[in-house]
Design a protein around this motif. Sequence first.
Motif, PDB file in Angstrom:
ATOM      1  N   UNK A   1       0.847  -1.194   0.000  1.00 57.39           N
ATOM      2  CA  UNK A   1       0.000   0.000   0.000  1.00 57.39           C
ATOM      3  C   UNK A   1       0.883   1.245   0.000  1.00 57.39           C
ATOM      4  N   UNK A   2       0.569   2.189  -0.887  1.00 59.48           N
ATOM      5  CA  UNK A   2       1.265   3.483  -0.941  1.00 59.48           C
ATOM      6  C   UNK A   2       0.222   4.578  -1.058  1.00 59.48           C
ATOM      7  N   UNK A   3       0.185   5.437  -0.050  1.00 59.42           N
ATOM      8  CA  UNK A   3      -0.877   6.442   0.021  1.00 59.42           C
ATOM      9  C   UNK A   3      -0.339   7.848   0.124  1.00 59.42           C
ATOM     10  N   UNK A   4      -1.213   8.764  -0.183  1.00 61.00           N
ATOM     11  CA  UNK A   4      -0.925  10.141   0.177  1.00 61.00           C
ATOM     12  C   UNK A   4      -1.078  10.296   1.690  1.00 61.00           C
ATOM     13  N   UNK A   5      -2.175   9.798   2.226  1.00 57.66           N
ATOM     14  CA  UNK A   5      -2.415   9.935   3.659  1.00 57.66           C
ATOM     15  C   UNK A   5      -1.782   8.778   4.407  1.00 57.66           C
ATOM     16  N   UNK A   6      -0.810   9.113   5.244  1.00 61.32           N
ATOM     17  CA  UNK A   6       0.035   8.103   5.861  1.00 61.32           C
ATOM     18  C   UNK A   6      -0.714   7.262   6.907  1.00 61.32           C
TER      19      UNK A   6
END
Lengths: 294, 145
Positions: free
Chosen positions: A30-35
């Motif tokens: 998973x790679x998100x803007x919101x950590x």
Amino acid sequence: MAKAYANPDVLVSTEWVAEHHQDPSVRIVESDEDVLLYQQGHVPGAVMIDWHTDLQDQVVRDYIDKERFARLCSSKGIANDTTVVFYGDKNNWWACYAFWVFKLYGHAECRIMNGGRKRWEADGREWSREPEPQYPATSYVAAEPDPSLRAFQAEVLKHQNKGKPLVDVRSPGEYTGELLHMPDYPQEGALRGGHIPGAISIPWSRSVNDDGTFKSARDLEKIYVREAGLKRRSPIVAYCRIGERSSHTWFVLHYLLGFPKVKNYDGSWTEWGNTVGVPIEKGPGGTASAEASS
Amino acid sequence: MSGQLTQRIDDLAAEFAELEPRERLELLLEFSEKLPPLPPEFAEQRDQQLGRVQECQTPVYLWTDLVDGRVRIVADVAPEAPTVKGFVSILVELFSGVSPDEVLTAPGDLVQRFGLVDALGMVRMRGLQAIAHHIRRKVAAQMST
């Protein structure tokens, strides 16, 4: 007219991920803007790789080097032959960004879960709140960064000078120069507004459906080839503000439409719009043929 | 100055300081989950995009007013943005019920004080600071009316 994606295997469905999340040859990332989203709930078995704190050097404006990339992969239980499936928020922006960094260091088997978090949620699939799983370390060996994926400013200047195609994937207001940053992101601005002269405007968001999945090959071809006039064999540079939205378009052009020579200019507008003396164009610019002068 | 707000900030900073960076994110997530739901009388305003914090990444809606000389904040943040929601929830908890003067003189480096910079990174940090500035500006505007 393309009826199918050039590389259909590069996209996997939420169903495929639900079936393979325990497959030892697969690692879900998973790679998100919101950590915090990962902790709020993630695909069972998935690990988290943060675009900012994991993939970027914290001192120099650059990616981690290949040794650190290898250590990162090892720490996430990713071996050189692991199939890595990326997904995330915001229509997979950061998933595409992480995918691009993995390709930069030569990882062979990378996939995107079509639709990302949004589609996983819409499909009513299970979210896990377990702590990040610890997988056995691997002896990952990273390749030298692949220069065919990444454009630096000097190269973009030459590219622009020769009138070769540039795709600006930012919002229309950023392209014309009315806005110095994305409507909601004032902290990532530049001193000058506008676009690289000759760049055509194709906002990244045109490539996705409302459910976060990519548009069909036919629709993508209509947008990028028929409307924008991009030619399959031309060398193309895509840019945005910090390189994440353009890695999304890079993915679309290179993997879904099969354009062989596409680079992401990750310095993007936060480099170009802050550089002394580089040419800048304001206003609506060209939106049709990018190939007019070549 | 040893006001009510200063005390609250110091207490929360001490709580964060005891945690590992990873646990700090968990605490931030807990805050995101305890932001009170938007009172129904504000829902209509939100749906008309009133109260939108233009500086912020995700849709963030904030209303401030003064009740008996004390600051009241009502906020709404989408669940898809838990980092922002968690930080807004902290600000609501810190600033609610204190005097507007204290809000105006509150330190501008809350994200650093809570030890969140390493966990979030510089880019995200600036977005959060913009929200705190936004609250200060709104409170300042209300004091002058």
